[in-house]
Design an enzyme around this catalytic site. Structure first.
Site, PDB file in Angstrom:
ATOM      1  CE  LYS A  54      -2.258   2.849   2.407  1.00  0.00           C
ATOM      2  NZ  LYS A  54      -1.503   4.238   1.725  1.00  0.00           N
ATOM      3  N   GLY A 110       7.498   6.174   6.675  1.00  0.00           N
ATOM      4  CA  GLY A 110       7.207   7.466   7.272  1.00  0.00           C
ATOM      5  C   GLY A 110       6.880   8.794   8.935  1.00  0.00           C
ATOM      6  CB  THR A 138       1.756   7.576  10.128  1.00  0.00           C
ATOM      7  OG1 THR A 138       1.419   9.286   9.811  1.00  0.00           O
ATOM      8  CG2 THR A 138       0.882   6.438   9.233  1.00  0.00           C
ATOM      9  CD  GLU A 174      13.833   4.823   8.276  1.00  0.00           C
ATOM     10  OE1 GLU A 174      12.954   5.881   8.854  1.00  0.00           O
ATOM     11  OE2 GLU A 174      14.749   4.566   8.965  1.00  0.00           O
ATOM     12  CB  CYS A 203      13.129   7.619   5.633  1.00  0.00           C
ATOM     13  SG  CYS A 203      13.531   6.476   5.339  1.00  0.00           S
TER      14      CYS A 203
END
Length: 177
Positions: free
Chosen positions: A3, A56, A60, A78, A112
């Site tokens: 996703k 992200g 979240t 992560e 990231c």
């Protein structure tokens, strides 16, 4: 099951298409599209999903951790960071400049692991900053689909505003010369 972020689905869609094209059996690779608040949340709470791997933001990540606790689902988070690049005087100067640029401009800095901080030994600091500034001026900005583009656009107007805000913060905190 994959996703992707609702604002960056194209790469994951293409990877899924390629997996089908090379012959992955039906049902081995599944793609789910939609907003994280709905689709991602359903994956996190579902007892049919054994593992969630998420890259992200921390907010979240916290929600996923909380929602996945209902069935003690395995999770891998992560949640980004502010990774420093550290350059000492005995480094290969040209390579260090190239890698510092790559660290901050790869994917327009939207990864990231982007090198958000650069620590340079005092004895080479000024020369290093000068080289970075000169090479930065030569980076070709443009459409991400243009082969000549070296750094594409930011993903959204909201993200651009966030980056501009950080630039202003950096300017205010920068030492006065």
């Amino acid at each position: 099951m994959m996703k992707p972020s609702e604002i960056t689905p194209l790469t994951t869609i293409k990877v899924t298409e390629l997996m089908e094209e090379v012959g992955f059996p039906k049902g081995v690779v599944n793609l789910v599209l939609g907003e994280g608040a709905t689709v991602g949340n359903e994956l996190a709470v579902s007892h049919e999903v054994d593992l969630i791997s998420f890259t992200g933001g921390i907010d979240t990540g916290k929600k996923i951790m909380q929602n996945a606790s209902g069935n003690v689902k395995k999770i891998a988070l992560e949640l980004g960071g502010k990774n420093p690049n550290i350059v000492f005087a005995d480094a290969d100067f040209e390579t260090a400049v190239d890698q510092a640029l790559n660290a901050v401009f790869f994917h327009a800095g939207q990864v990231c692991s982007a090198g958000a901080r650069l620590l340079v030994e005092d004895s080479i600091h000024d020369e290093f900053v000068e080289a970075l500034v000169e090479r930065t001026k030569n980076i070709k900005l443009g459409n991400g689909f243009d082969e000549d583009t070296q750094s594409g656009p930011l993903i959204s107007a909201e993200h651009r505003a966030k980056v501009e805000e950080y630039v202003e913060i950096g300017k205010k905190k920068a030492p006065k010369s």
